[in-house]
Design a protein around this motif. Structure first.
Motif, PDB file in Angstrom:
ATOM      1  N   LEU A  15       0.840  -1.198   0.000  1.00  0.00           N
ATOM      2  CA  LEU A  15       0.000   0.000   0.000  1.00  0.00           C
ATOM      3  C   LEU A  15       0.875   1.248   0.000  1.00  0.00           C
ATOM      4  N   SER A  16       0.897   1.952  -1.115  1.00  0.00           N
ATOM      5  CA  SER A  16       1.614   3.225  -1.173  1.00  0.00           C
ATOM      6  C   SER A  16       0.748   4.312  -0.542  1.00  0.00           C
ATOM      7  N   ILE A  17       1.352   5.167   0.273  1.00  0.00           N
ATOM      8  CA  ILE A  17       0.590   6.261   0.892  1.00  0.00           C
ATOM      9  C   ILE A  17       1.040   7.631   0.384  1.00  0.00           C
ATOM     10  N   THR A  18       2.077   7.665  -0.435  1.00  0.00           N
ATOM     11  CA  THR A  18       2.540   8.878  -1.107  1.00  0.00           C
ATOM     12  C   THR A  18       3.522   8.466  -2.195  1.00  0.00           C
ATOM     13  N   ASP A  19       3.598   9.271  -3.258  1.00  0.00           N
ATOM     14  CA  ASP A  19       4.645   9.007  -4.246  1.00  0.00           C
ATOM     15  C   ASP A  19       5.796  10.012  -4.103  1.00  0.00           C
ATOM     16  N   VAL A  20       5.719  10.861  -3.078  1.00  0.00           N
ATOM     17  CA  VAL A  20       6.750  11.868  -2.834  1.00  0.00           C
ATOM     18  C   VAL A  20       7.951  11.222  -2.148  1.00  0.00           C
ATOM     19  N   CYS A  21       9.151  11.572  -2.603  1.00  0.00           N
ATOM     20  CA  CYS A  21      10.375  11.115  -1.947  1.00  0.00           C
ATOM     21  C   CYS A  21      11.396  12.240  -1.992  1.00  0.00           C
ATOM     22  N   ASN A  22      12.171  12.408  -0.907  1.00  0.00           N
ATOM     23  CA  ASN A  22      13.165  13.477  -0.846  1.00  0.00           C
ATOM     24  C   ASN A  22      14.587  12.970  -1.074  1.00  0.00           C
ATOM     25  N   PHE A  23      14.750  11.709  -1.462  1.00  0.00           N
ATOM     26  CA  PHE A  23      16.043  11.210  -1.906  1.00  0.00           C
ATOM     27  C   PHE A  23      16.104  11.284  -3.435  1.00  0.00           C
ATOM     28  N   ARG A  24      17.296  11.142  -3.985  1.00  0.00           N
ATOM     29  CA  ARG A  24      17.501  11.239  -5.431  1.00  0.00           C
ATOM     30  C   ARG A  24      18.277  10.025  -5.924  1.00  0.00           C
ATOM     31  N   CYS A  25      17.780   8.848  -5.635  1.00  0.00           N
ATOM     32  CA  CYS A  25      18.503   7.635  -6.015  1.00  0.00           C
ATOM     33  C   CYS A  25      18.658   7.554  -7.528  1.00  0.00           C
ATOM     34  N   GLN A  26      19.841   7.161  -7.964  1.00  0.00           N
ATOM     35  CA  GLN A  26      20.159   7.153  -9.399  1.00  0.00           C
ATOM     36  C   GLN A  26      19.199   6.294 -10.205  1.00  0.00           C
ATOM     37  N   GLN A 125      30.054   6.558  -1.429  1.00  0.00           N
ATOM     38  CA  GLN A 125      29.286   5.758  -2.383  1.00  0.00           C
ATOM     39  C   GLN A 125      27.790   5.891  -2.113  1.00  0.00           C
ATOM     40  N   PHE A 126      27.425   5.901  -0.837  1.00  0.00           N
ATOM     41  CA  PHE A 126      26.022   6.082  -0.467  1.00  0.00           C
ATOM     42  C   PHE A 126      25.493   7.408  -1.003  1.00  0.00           C
ATOM     43  N   ALA A 127      26.259   8.474  -0.806  1.00  0.00           N
ATOM     44  CA  ALA A 127      25.834   9.797  -1.276  1.00  0.00           C
ATOM     45  C   ALA A 127      25.722   9.835  -2.791  1.00  0.00           C
ATOM     46  N   LEU A 128      26.645   9.161  -3.473  1.00  0.00           N
ATOM     47  CA  LEU A 128      26.616   9.117  -4.933  1.00  0.00           C
ATOM     48  C   LEU A 128      25.362   8.427  -5.438  1.00  0.00           C
ATOM     49  N   ILE A 129      25.008   7.293  -4.836  1.00  0.00           N
ATOM     50  CA  ILE A 129      23.861   6.519  -5.310  1.00  0.00           C
ATOM     51  C   ILE A 129      22.541   7.157  -4.905  1.00  0.00           C
ATOM     52  N   SER A 130      22.450   7.659  -3.669  1.00  0.00           N
ATOM     53  CA  SER A 130      21.169   8.145  -3.139  1.00  0.00           C
ATOM     54  C   SER A 130      20.934   9.635  -3.351  1.00  0.00           C
ATOM     55  N   GLY A 131      21.995  10.374  -3.659  1.00  0.00           N
ATOM     56  CA  GLY A 131      21.857  11.817  -3.803  1.00  0.00           C
ATOM     57  C   GLY A 131      21.743  12.547  -2.482  1.00  0.00           C
ATOM     58  N   GLN A 132      22.016  11.845  -1.380  1.00  0.00           N
ATOM     59  CA  GLN A 132      21.924  12.439  -0.050  1.00  0.00           C
ATOM     60  C   GLN A 132      23.093  11.969   0.812  1.00  0.00           C
ATOM     61  N   ASP A 133      23.712  12.890   1.533  1.00  0.00           N
ATOM     62  CA  ASP A 133      24.805  12.552   2.442  1.00  0.00           C
ATOM     63  C   ASP A 133      24.224  12.230   3.817  1.00  0.00           C
ATOM     64  N   LYS A 134      23.476  11.120   3.897  1.00  0.00           N
ATOM     65  CA  LYS A 134      22.725  10.807   5.115  1.00  0.00           C
ATOM     66  C   LYS A 134      22.936   9.370   5.581  1.00  0.00           C
ATOM     67  N   LEU A 135      24.093   8.802   5.283  1.00  0.00           N
ATOM     68  CA  LEU A 135      24.336   7.421   5.696  1.00  0.00           C
ATOM     69  C   LEU A 135      24.208   7.260   7.201  1.00  0.00           C
ATOM     70  N   ASN A 136      24.782   8.163   7.978  1.00  0.00           N
ATOM     71  CA  ASN A 136      24.723   8.020   9.439  1.00  0.00           C
ATOM     72  C   ASN A 136      23.291   8.093   9.947  1.00  0.00           C
TER      73      ASN A 136
END
Length: 321
Positions: A15-26, A125-136
């Motif tokens: 069940l999707s409850i939104t199609d909005v996402c704030n990450f930028r995965c490649q 690598q996480f930041a490159l793939i996801s578009g966000q520097d939020k691994l921690n």
């Protein structure tokens, strides 16, 4: 019981409850979310939807997005699902960026399992793939979910040329980490055909390598997803592989999908969505059940991904994967 013409039974609703996402995965939204403001399903509509599915044998609900924690009422949605008679498990798929601050309220609402998208343990690598520097922040979410007693699975999309390092670093992590890491073959979508061709790699060689190293395949539960999961006595965690291009992938299909706008998709790569919202707005459970039962006869035997068919799915955020 929901059953199609090929004898497949459907215990599981995504069940999707939104199609909005704030990450930028490649592989999904490399340019960020570009959708327009829309009225997503309300808690009352979701309550009707889940009652309808539960009355036809569905016992597991997975709340997805986009990113579900971007909805302020996400805990209310989880609570409505968990309180529905017949629903035995409520799970969620999230990028994990906000999970540390939401885990307790979600657990209190009835969330028992969380799948966290985490494509690398290397910060750069996480930041490159996801578009966000939020691994921690994501790792904090993993830890907090474990503290709250949830079952935790980590979803990692296998990407050439990162696949070897992904497997190696996650294997080291699983020595002491009691989670399941599932390596998912990159799937072709309408907007990312060129990316797919340059980054897709098969999971089969990695699965064979682990079997040869003493990893044992686990039996799949009736409400489980399509992953082949393995365990090893020397590891606290488990490994899984999701291989949508394998010849028998669709034979074990046990889930249906509903979008945040109330459309039923019989397959992640279906050609269209079937409108449920009129039934949901009226609170018409029996009408909803009749409509779904009738339309299930149209479910195809395969997703036909192997033939390059991607259906209406432009990106995975549209339907929550």
């Amino acid at each position: 019981m929901l059953q199609d013409t090929f004898g497949r039974r459907f215990y599981y609703l995504r069940l999707s409850i939104t199609d909005v996402c704030n990450f930028r995965c490649q592989y999904c939204l490399p340019d960020g979310y570009e959708g327009q403001a829309q009225t997503f399903l309300s808690v009352n509509e979701i309550d009707t939807l889940v009652k309808g599915f539960a009355g036809m044998g569905t016992c597991k609900i997975r709340v997805t997005g986009g990113e579900p924690t971007l909805r302020k009422d996400v805990s209310d949605i989880v609570a409505a699902c968990a309180a529905t008679p017949g629903i035995q498990k409520v799970a969620m798929t999230t990028h994990g960026g906000k999970l540390a601050s939401h885990a307790k309220s979600l657990a209190d609402a009835g969330l028992s399992q969380v799948n966290i998208s985490l494509d690398s343990l290397d910060p750069a690598q996480f930041a490159l793939i996801s578009g966000q520097d939020k691994l921690n922040a994501v790792l904090d979410g993993v830890n907090e979910a474990l503290i709250q007693g949830m079952s935790v699975k980590v979803n990692t999309v296998l990407l050439r040329p990162f696949a070897e390092s992904q497997l190696s670093t996650f294997l080291d992590w699983l020595k002491d980490m009691p989670v399941t890491v599932r390596f998912i073959e990159l799937m072709e979508t309408g907007q990312h055909k060129a990316f797919f061709k340059s980054h897709h790699t098969s999971a089969e060689p990695f699965l064979a390598r682990l079997k040869a190293a003493g990893w044992e395949v686990l039996k799949r539960g009736a409400d489980a997803g399509p992953a082949v999961e393995l365990q090893h006595p020397d590891y606290a965690g488990r490994i899984g592989f999701i291989m949508p291009y394998s010849s028998d992938f669709c034979s074990s299909c046990n889930r249906l999908r509903v979008t945040a706008l109330g459309k039923l998709h019989l397959c992640l790569f279906s050609d269209n969505g079937l409108p449920l919202r009129d039934y949901l707005l009226r609170g018409d459970v029996s009408g909803l059940q009749g409509f779904i039962t009738e339309k299930l006869a149209d479910k195809k035997v395969s997703h036909y991904l192997q033939d390059g068919v991607t259906g209406i799915t432009k990106n995975l955020s549209m339907l929550g994967g």
